[in-house]
Design a protein around this motif. Structure first.
Motif, PDB file in Angstrom:
ATOM      1  N   PRO A  96       0.825  -1.200   0.000  1.00 15.50           N
ATOM      2  CA  PRO A  96       0.000   0.000   0.000  1.00 15.50           C
ATOM      3  C   PRO A  96       0.863   1.255   0.000  1.00 15.50           C
ATOM      4  O   PRO A  96       1.805   1.390   0.763  1.00 15.50           O
ATOM      5  N   HIS A 143     -10.742  -5.623  -2.547  1.00 12.17           N
ATOM      6  CA  HIS A 143     -10.679  -4.217  -2.144  1.00 12.17           C
ATOM      7  C   HIS A 143     -10.307  -3.329  -3.338  1.00 12.17           C
ATOM      8  O   HIS A 143      -9.611  -3.766  -4.253  1.00 12.17           O
ATOM      9  N   PHE A 144     -10.739  -2.084  -3.263  1.00 13.50           N
ATOM     10  CA  PHE A 144     -10.502  -1.169  -4.376  1.00 13.50           C
ATOM     11  C   PHE A 144      -9.760   0.094  -3.955  1.00 13.50           C
ATOM     12  O   PHE A 144      -9.772   1.098  -4.653  1.00 13.50           O
ATOM     13  N   ASN A 145      -9.081   0.044  -2.796  1.00 18.71           N
ATOM     14  CA  ASN A 145      -8.223   1.147  -2.402  1.00 18.71           C
ATOM     15  C   ASN A 145      -6.828   0.903  -2.980  1.00 18.71           C
ATOM     16  O   ASN A 145      -6.340  -0.215  -3.036  1.00 18.71           O
ATOM     17  N   THR A 146      -6.197   1.990  -3.433  1.00 22.74           N
ATOM     18  CA  THR A 146      -4.882   1.886  -4.066  1.00 22.74           C
ATOM     19  C   THR A 146      -3.868   1.311  -3.085  1.00 22.74           C
ATOM     20  O   THR A 146      -3.840   1.715  -1.927  1.00 22.74           O
ATOM     21  N   ASP A 160      -6.539  -2.099  -5.654  1.00 21.00           N
ATOM     22  CA  ASP A 160      -7.445  -2.111  -6.797  1.00 21.00           C
ATOM     23  C   ASP A 160      -6.787  -2.734  -8.020  1.00 21.00           C
ATOM     24  O   ASP A 160      -7.453  -3.358  -8.851  1.00 21.00           O
ATOM     25  N   CYS A 187     -11.411  -4.098   7.153  1.00 21.02           N
ATOM     26  CA  CYS A 187     -11.508  -4.806   5.873  1.00 21.02           C
ATOM     27  C   CYS A 187     -12.891  -5.416   5.658  1.00 21.02           C
ATOM     28  O   CYS A 187     -13.096  -6.158   4.693  1.00 21.02           O
ATOM     29  N   GLY A 221     -14.613  -4.937   2.166  1.00 21.31           N
ATOM     30  CA  GLY A 221     -13.996  -5.730   1.114  1.00 21.31           C
ATOM     31  C   GLY A 221     -14.338  -7.202   1.223  1.00 21.31           C
ATOM     32  O   GLY A 221     -14.460  -7.908   0.211  1.00 21.31           O
TER      33      GLY A 221
END
Length: 402
Positions: A243, A318-321, A324, A357, A360
């Motif tokens: 991350p 999950h779609f957080n950088t 994603d 989480c 997600g």
């Protein structure tokens, strides 16, 4: 005077000084009437913490049973001992630190401690039915071996922990294998020290609740050869992405798939060559928590049919950088392609209601449901904690290799 006599004299002086200092310290403590017991587990499962720190200005307790950022204030007595009492705690294993004038320290009266990455903490276990499964009970115990192996995929000589069940050394039997992956910040030591995986398996096997199995606990950090305690040099962090990592999209995807590729190409072949295992998908399981759950999904879904048992603890889609990139480029396409034809015996998902989480994980469950793919879902209280991950392992292991 020869060197031997000089050394003997120095050693005698050292012993005498040690005895005198120890006696003086004991005498001072007795004169002041200071007797420190910490931690003290009370009859109602509350815990009293104590710390002798006569000159301290403030002392608090930071514990895993509290929400992130919360501390328990300790009060100073006339004898210089700071103390605090918790509310009743549920049976489980907890870790904690004292914060003395802003500095985190271990409890000096408690010999039980663990390491989580670069952080050390004191530990305690509240007894009860829920914690019996990871206590050191009077049952046959398996063995943990620290195994070094070559990883051509990562261009490193690496270490993993391998648990062999009771009786392995004196038999010719072949066993199924569980590959158990840790989370971010952890290493190959995490599942045995924090997760107490070996004791969980010992107890479940002794009770006939789980089949005897080999458990492989790897280091999921692709740039590390072993845990931080055994680094001879600083790992090249540029070889692994996580991350917030810099780099283009393909570099980040490559970084996140390095360890899953090594698991398939290096670890599994090593285990199946050097241990007595049943080397087929029906006797091969994988599970991981958090980062290890992401690696579990990448490994299992990129290699359909390699594992008949898949365990996902506290992570989903999950779609957080930059997650994603993995979700959109690997997980979702793989789920859409393979779920219709996968015949897995078990897909297990566990998550706490307060886990960050959680959303997600619900996305993962919806994806499975979209393809009418059955799973076992264990939703527990609490958050992203080892208290939950021990619960999931204790629930997952008895379901394997049936």
């Amino acid at each position: 005077m020869n060197n031997q006599k000089i050394l003997k004299k120095i050693w005698s002086l050292f012993i005498a000084t040690f005895i005198i200092c120890g006696a003086q310290a004991q005498e001072i403590q007795q004169q002041r009437g200071v007797e420190v017991v910490s931690p003290e587990i009370n009859g109602d499962n509350s815990v009293t913490f104590r710390l002798y720190a006569e000159n301290a200005q403030s002392v608090t307790v930071s514990g895993s049973w509290m929400e992130f950022g919360q501390n328990l204030e300790m009060k100073k007595g006339d004898d210089g001992v700071w103390s605090a009492k918790t509310a009743a705690l549920e049976p489980s294993m907890y870790h904690y630190n004292f914060i003395l004038d802003g500095v985190s320290i271990l409890d000096p009266r408690n010999p039980k401690a663990l390491r989580d990455g670069t952080r050390y903490a004191s530990t305690l276990i509240i007894p009860g039915e829920a914690s019996d499964v990871f206590q050191v009970n009077d049952v046959p115990h398996g063995a943990i071996t620290k195994v070094w192996y070559d990883s051509p995929t990562l261009k490193l000589n690496r270490r993993m922990y391998v648990y062999t069940p009771p009786g392995y050394a004196n038999s010719e039997e072949k066993y199924p294998v569980l590959y158990l992956l840790h989370g971010g910040g952890g290493d190959e030591d995490a599942w045995s020290s924090l997760g107490r995986a070996n004791y969980i398996l010992d107890n479940l096997i002794a009770e006939g609740k789980a089949k005897p199995m080999i458990v492989v606990m790897t280091n999921g950090n692709a740039e590390q050869s072993a845990a931080v305690t055994d680094w001879s040099k600083q790992p090249d962090a540029s070889q692994s992405f996580g991350p917030g990592a810099n780099g283009n999209e393909q570099e980040i995807i490559d970084g996140m798939t390095k360890f899953p590729n090594s698991l398939v190409n290096d670890v599994i072949p090593y285990i199946e060559k050097h241990y007595r295992v049943i080397a087929n998908s029906e006797n091969r399981a994988i599970a991981g928590l958090s980062m290890g759950c992401l690696q579990t999904q990448i490994t299992a879904m990129s290699n359909p049919g390699l594992f008949q048992y898949i365990g996902c603890f506290s992570l989903g889609i999950h779609f957080n950088t930059p997650f994603d990139l993995i979700s959109n480029n690997i997980l979702i396409p793989a789920y859409d392609q393979h779920l219709e034809t996968m015949k897995n015996k078990l897909f297990y998902v566990g998550c706490g209601k307060d886990d960050f989480c959680f959303e997600g994980v619900q996305t993962l469950l919806k994806k499975l449901d979209e393809h009418n793919f059955e799973c076992v879902y264990n939703e527990t209280e609490g958050g992203h904690t080892w208290a939950n991950w021990r619960i999931y392992l204790a629930d997952y292991a008895p379901r394997l290799f049936k």
